[in-house]
Scaffold this active site. Structure first.
Site, PDB file in Angstrom:
ATOM      1  N   ASN A  17       0.841  -1.215   0.000  1.00 54.61           N
ATOM      2  CA  ASN A  17       0.000   0.000   0.000  1.00 54.61           C
ATOM      3  C   ASN A  17       0.868   1.254   0.000  1.00 54.61           C
ATOM      4  O   ASN A  17       0.549   2.239  -0.663  1.00 54.61           O
ATOM      5  CB  ASN A  17      -0.948   0.002   1.204  1.00 54.61           C
ATOM      6  N   HIS A 113      -7.841  -0.461   6.125  1.00 54.80           N
ATOM      7  CA  HIS A 113      -8.210  -1.714   6.810  1.00 54.80           C
ATOM      8  C   HIS A 113      -8.824  -2.656   5.782  1.00 54.80           C
ATOM      9  O   HIS A 113      -9.680  -2.236   4.987  1.00 54.80           O
ATOM     10  CB  HIS A 113      -9.205  -1.417   7.930  1.00 54.80           C
TER      11      HIS A 113
HETATM   12  C1  GAR Z   1      -2.993  -4.579   4.067  1.00 56.12           C
HETATM   13  O1  GAR Z   1      -3.902  -5.543   3.596  1.00 56.12           O
HETATM   14  C2  GAR Z   1      -3.666  -3.648   5.047  1.00 56.12           C
HETATM   15  O2  GAR Z   1      -4.994  -3.356   4.717  1.00 56.12           O
HETATM   16  C3  GAR Z   1      -3.580  -4.432   6.336  1.00 56.12           C
HETATM   17  O3  GAR Z   1      -2.305  -5.015   6.303  1.00 56.12           O
HETATM   18  C4  GAR Z   1      -1.918  -5.234   4.948  1.00 56.12           C
HETATM   19  C5  GAR Z   1      -0.572  -4.591   4.749  1.00 56.12           C
HETATM   20  O4  GAR Z   1      -0.060  -4.912   3.487  1.00 56.12           O
HETATM   21  N1  GAR Z   1      -3.773  -3.598   7.470  1.00 56.12           N
HETATM   22  C6  GAR Z   1      -4.376  -4.004   8.598  1.00 56.12           C
HETATM   23  O5  GAR Z   1      -4.771  -5.130   8.777  1.00 56.12           O
HETATM   24  C7  GAR Z   1      -4.496  -2.935   9.672  1.00 56.12           C
HETATM   25  N2  GAR Z   1      -5.576  -3.241  10.551  1.00 56.12           N
HETATM   26  P1  GAR Z   1       1.040  -4.006   2.813  1.00 56.12           P
HETATM   27  O6  GAR Z   1       2.193  -3.899   3.821  1.00 56.12           O
HETATM   28  O7  GAR Z   1       1.441  -4.742   1.587  1.00 56.12           O
HETATM   29  O8  GAR Z   1       0.421  -2.662   2.508  1.00 56.12           O
END
Ligand code: GAR
Length: 218
Positions: A17, A113
């Site tokens: 992200n 989220h």
């Molecule tokens: C993502 O899916 C984000 O939405 C989630 O962690 C992942 C991080 O991926 N966040 C949560 O669960 C927060 N409550 P990334 O490091 O590849 O962005």
């Protein structure tokens, strides 16, 4: 060219992200500029990814502040202020933040989220969505409040849940939506178009991308 707001992205892991926000901010007309990436985990893969984009990175390891969340958050807050950061984007940042920190960054900190809030707060959202048998699932970007996975909702993206989905296949479909909605949410916030009013987010101005759509499944 619009004035660009200075953004820090806080991560704990792979940073996909974060990368979507950095890519969006490569456009000089995008109202936000990612100038700092901070991880609370040394060696988080997202740090290397940010460095490849030429973005300054820092690690503030919560384990260096055992049993002292306040000192950890003070260090974080200082670093953000040192860099003149105006908005904070949490992107897979897996530490709960105290009311003190949230107040410092009130209406200037957003989070993504992987669920359609207020459903499925917390962890393992895709497993739980499959268990419940929901037909639509998705992701939410919201302003951060003192409660976990709570706060005024800026944008949501929905995907169908397909027969035969596993937590992994569903996560992949949701992640693709995350990468679309997070840059859009940051754009709305940084440009001042998304504002909190009575615990809700009002979005001003026209936007063809935000036109009415209906997703019915199956
Ligand atoms: C993502 O899916 C984000 O939405 C989630 O962690 C992942 C991080 O991926 N966040 C949560 O669960 C927060 N409550 P990334 O490091 O590849 O962005």
């Amino acid at each position: 060219m619009t004035e660009r707001r200075k953004i820090a992205v806080l991560i704990s892991g792979r940073g996909s992200n974060m990368a979507s926000l950095i890519s969006a901010s490569m456009d000089p007309n995008y109202p936000a500029e990612i100038t700092l990436v901070i991880s609370n985990k040394p060696g988080a893969p997202g740090l290397e990814r940010a460095a490849e984009f030429g973005i300054e990175t820092a690690t503030i390891d919560h384990k260096d502040f055992p049993r002292d969340r306040e000192a950890f958050e003070k260090a974080l807050d200082e670093k953000l202020k040192e860099h003149g950061i105006e908005f904070v984007a949490l992107a897979g940042f897996m530490r709960l933040l105290s009311p003190w920190f949230v107040t410092q960054w009130r209406e200037r900190m957003i989070n993504i989220h992987p669920a359609l809030l207020p459903s499925f707060k917390g962890l393992h959202t895709h497993e739980r969505a499959l268990e419940e048998g929901v037909k639509l699932h998705g992701a939410t970007v919201h302003f951060v409040s003192a409660e976990m996975d709570d706060g005024p909702i800026i944008i949501q993206g929905a995907v169908p849940v397909l027969d035969g989905d596993t937590p992994d296949t569903l996560a992949e479909r949701v992640l693709a939506v995350e990468h679309r909605i997070y840059p859009k949410a940051l754009e709305l916030v940084a440009s001042g178009r998304a504002k909190v009013k009575d615990q809700r987010v009002a979005v001003s101005g026209e936007d063809p991308e935000l036109a009415d759509t209906v997703l019915i499944w199956p």
